[in-house]
Scaffold this active site. Structure first.
Site, PDB file in Angstrom:
ATOM      1  N   TYR A 168       0.839  -1.205   0.000  1.00  0.00           N
ATOM      2  CA  TYR A 168       0.000   0.000   0.000  1.00  0.00           C
ATOM      3  C   TYR A 168       0.877   1.261   0.000  1.00  0.00           C
ATOM      4  O   TYR A 168       0.701   2.146  -0.839  1.00  0.00           O
ATOM      5  CB  TYR A 168      -0.887  -0.022   1.241  1.00  0.00           C
ATOM      6  CG  TYR A 168      -1.903   1.093   1.312  1.00  0.00           C
ATOM      7  CD1 TYR A 168      -3.063   1.060   0.550  1.00  0.00           C
ATOM      8  CD2 TYR A 168      -1.709   2.172   2.168  1.00  0.00           C
ATOM      9  CE1 TYR A 168      -4.001   2.074   0.631  1.00  0.00           C
ATOM     10  CE2 TYR A 168      -2.648   3.190   2.262  1.00  0.00           C
ATOM     11  CZ  TYR A 168      -3.792   3.142   1.498  1.00  0.00           C
ATOM     12  OH  TYR A 168      -4.727   4.146   1.582  1.00  0.00           O
ATOM     13  N   GLU A 170       4.155   1.789  -0.654  1.00  0.00           N
ATOM     14  CA  GLU A 170       4.962   1.982  -1.865  1.00  0.00           C
ATOM     15  C   GLU A 170       4.062   2.111  -3.088  1.00  0.00           C
ATOM     16  O   GLU A 170       4.374   2.832  -4.034  1.00  0.00           O
ATOM     17  CB  GLU A 170       5.962   0.838  -2.042  1.00  0.00           C
ATOM     18  CG  GLU A 170       7.065   0.809  -0.988  1.00  0.00           C
ATOM     19  CD  GLU A 170       8.043   1.982  -1.070  1.00  0.00           C
ATOM     20  OE1 GLU A 170       7.852   2.891  -1.892  1.00  0.00           O
ATOM     21  OE2 GLU A 170       9.007   1.981  -0.294  1.00  0.00           O
ATOM     22  N   GLY A 171       2.921   1.392  -3.062  1.00  0.00           N
ATOM     23  CA  GLY A 171       1.957   1.526  -4.159  1.00  0.00           C
ATOM     24  C   GLY A 171       1.483   2.967  -4.284  1.00  0.00           C
ATOM     25  O   GLY A 171       1.474   3.555  -5.368  1.00  0.00           O
ATOM     26  N   VAL A 210      -9.233   1.006  13.228  1.00  0.00           N
ATOM     27  CA  VAL A 210      -9.355   1.127  14.674  1.00  0.00           C
ATOM     28  C   VAL A 210     -10.693   1.711  15.120  1.00  0.00           C
ATOM     29  O   VAL A 210     -11.288   1.219  16.087  1.00  0.00           O
ATOM     30  CB  VAL A 210      -8.142   1.884  15.259  1.00  0.00           C
ATOM     31  CG1 VAL A 210      -8.146   3.360  14.890  1.00  0.00           C
ATOM     32  CG2 VAL A 210      -8.082   1.707  16.755  1.00  0.00           C
ATOM     33  N   VAL A 211     -11.182   2.750  14.446  1.00  0.00           N
ATOM     34  CA  VAL A 211     -12.411   3.389  14.929  1.00  0.00           C
ATOM     35  C   VAL A 211     -13.593   2.423  14.807  1.00  0.00           C
ATOM     36  O   VAL A 211     -14.368   2.249  15.762  1.00  0.00           O
ATOM     37  CB  VAL A 211     -12.682   4.716  14.177  1.00  0.00           C
ATOM     38  CG1 VAL A 211     -14.045   5.283  14.572  1.00  0.00           C
ATOM     39  CG2 VAL A 211     -11.585   5.732  14.470  1.00  0.00           C
ATOM     40  N   SER A 212     -13.714   1.762  13.662  1.00  0.00           N
ATOM     41  CA  SER A 212     -14.835   0.822  13.492  1.00  0.00           C
ATOM     42  C   SER A 212     -14.687  -0.371  14.436  1.00  0.00           C
ATOM     43  O   SER A 212     -15.669  -0.830  15.030  1.00  0.00           O
ATOM     44  CB  SER A 212     -14.968   0.385  12.033  1.00  0.00           C
ATOM     45  OG  SER A 212     -13.710   0.110  11.472  1.00  0.00           O
ATOM     46  N   GLN A 232       0.760   4.570  20.799  1.00  0.00           N
ATOM     47  CA  GLN A 232       0.929   5.130  19.447  1.00  0.00           C
ATOM     48  C   GLN A 232      -0.182   6.151  19.201  1.00  0.00           C
ATOM     49  O   GLN A 232      -1.267   6.047  19.779  1.00  0.00           O
ATOM     50  CB  GLN A 232       0.945   4.029  18.371  1.00  0.00           C
ATOM     51  CG  GLN A 232      -0.346   3.299  18.108  1.00  0.00           C
ATOM     52  CD  GLN A 232      -0.508   2.040  18.959  1.00  0.00           C
ATOM     53  OE1 GLN A 232      -0.219   2.047  20.144  1.00  0.00           O
ATOM     54  NE2 GLN A 232      -1.029   0.971  18.361  1.00  0.00           N
ATOM     55  N   THR A 233       0.106   7.116  18.345  1.00  0.00           N
ATOM     56  CA  THR A 233      -0.879   8.180  18.118  1.00  0.00           C
ATOM     57  C   THR A 233      -1.401   8.165  16.688  1.00  0.00           C
ATOM     58  O   THR A 233      -0.737   7.689  15.763  1.00  0.00           O
ATOM     59  CB  THR A 233      -0.268   9.581  18.387  1.00  0.00           C
ATOM     60  OG1 THR A 233       0.726   9.842  17.384  1.00  0.00           O
ATOM     61  CG2 THR A 233       0.340   9.673  19.770  1.00  0.00           C
TER      62      THR A 233
END
Ligand code: UDP
Length: 335
Positions: A168, A170-171, A210-212, A232-233
């Site tokens: 993702y 590098e894509g 994360v939210v879902s 982590q933020t």
């Protein structure tokens, strides 16, 4: 319906309904979370919208409410496959097609790379033939696990070429390169936006972000799965704000970007989990799981450029946006 006959019927339908709209706009990934909000926004502004999606992570239910609109067309197509829309004139293309959740884009990493190379070349080819303006939905992932904080557009990133996120990251990086090469080589009119974590209604319940995940776990009083220590933020932007930023960038003259669009309100994941538990009155407990490889430790957009160039800044605070997202997931779970 086969791809070709579907394309032909689309062209016919578009041909007969011409006149009652501002622009003809192609939105790839239009049945996804962001894409469906964008299609709705563009239709409300009086445009004709061709929504293209292979429904890998997108869903017909996201666009069901748009299908009555005579200016809306859906095309089930994968951007990796050639697409000819030569009987109509496309004015603008928003290229959003690509799974965006780490869980989803790692299911078939080679296909993720194809979407960002072959797929992007196909869409740039349409832009070239139609002399259409084209916008690429790039990402904060081009900065990788950033060593500069907050991230400014001139930061070149800290990205693994070999890790599980590379398909993702590098894509999306090579997609930006293709955009700028088509601009230099073929004078294609490009816009590149770097999207930071975005949330809101129509996120897929099971897409792994994360939210879902946290909201659905909290609503079901299940354990909240915290990857790593939760220190982590991330900085979360509500979908409405994001769509406004994308639209402003597309319609800004003589301006390519890349430009960051996101909410600079940075929080730890522990803070996010606690807020969601409180807002849902949940009995869930936080459980700690291993941190996935190459998971960025911190992320926060510097949006000075967006403020200056587009007059844009986010308006929806996290508490308000989370409440709306919780309401959405509550309503879909009752269906
Ligand atoms: N995460 C988590 N629990 C989950 C899903 C994600 O702790 O159930 C973490 C993930 O490891 C990352 C952050 O939440 O640190 C954001 O993950 P997401 O997949 O939403 O997007 P990313 O910003 O990593 O692309």
């Amino acid at each position: 319906m086969s791809g070709l006959s579907e394309t032909l019927s689309l062209v016919y339908a578009v041909g007969v309904s011409k006149m009652n709209f501002e622009k003809t706009i192609l939105v790839t990934g239009g049945a996804g979370f962001l894409g469906s909000h964008l299609c709705e926004y563009l239709l409300n502004k009086g445009n004709q919208v061709i929504c293209l999606d292979n429904l890998f992570t997108g869903s017909k239910s996201n666009i069901q409410h748009l299908r009555e609109n005579p200016n809306f067309r859906f095309l089930n197509h994968d951007i990796i496959e050639p697409l000819y829309l030569d009987d109509i004139m496309i004015d603008q293309i928003y290229n959003l097609a690509c799974p965006a959740s780490p869980v989803q884009y790692q299911i078939n990493p080679v296909r993720t790379i194809k979407a960002n190379t072959i797929g992007v070349i196909n869409m740039l080819g349409i832009a070239k033939r139609h002399r259409a303006r084209i916008l690429q939905a790039s990402t904060s992932e081009v900065y990788g696990d950033p060593l500069v904080h907050p991230q400014t557009e001139d930061y070149k990133g800290n990205v693994s070429t070999t890790g599980p996120r590379a398909c993702y990251d590098e894509g999306k990086r090579v997609a930006e390169t293709l955009f700028f090469d088509y601009n230099r080589q073929n004078k294609v009119d490009i816009r590149v936006i770097r999207i930071f974590n975005t949330y809101g209604p129509r996120m897929a319940k099971d897409d792994g972000r994360v939210v879902s995940n946290f909201i659905n776990q909290a609503l079901n009083n299940e354990d909240i799965t915290m990857y790593g220590d939760g220190k982590q933020t991330r900085s979360f932007c509500y979908v409405e704000d994001l769509i406004e930023g994308i639209y402003r960038l597309m319609n800004k003259e003589d301006f390519t970007g890349p430009i960051n669009i996101g909410n600079p309100n940075e929080i730890t994941l522990l803070d996010l989990a606690e807020r969601i538990i409180r807002l849902t009155n949940s009995k869930s407990k936080i459980v700690y799981k291993p941190l996935p490889k190459d998971d960025p430790k911190q992320r926060q957009p510097n949006i000075l450029y967006a403020k200056q160039a587009l007059g844009w800044e986010p308006l929806v605070d996290l508490e308000t946006g989370l409440k709306k997202t919780i309401d959405y997931f509550e309503s879909v779970s009752k269906k």
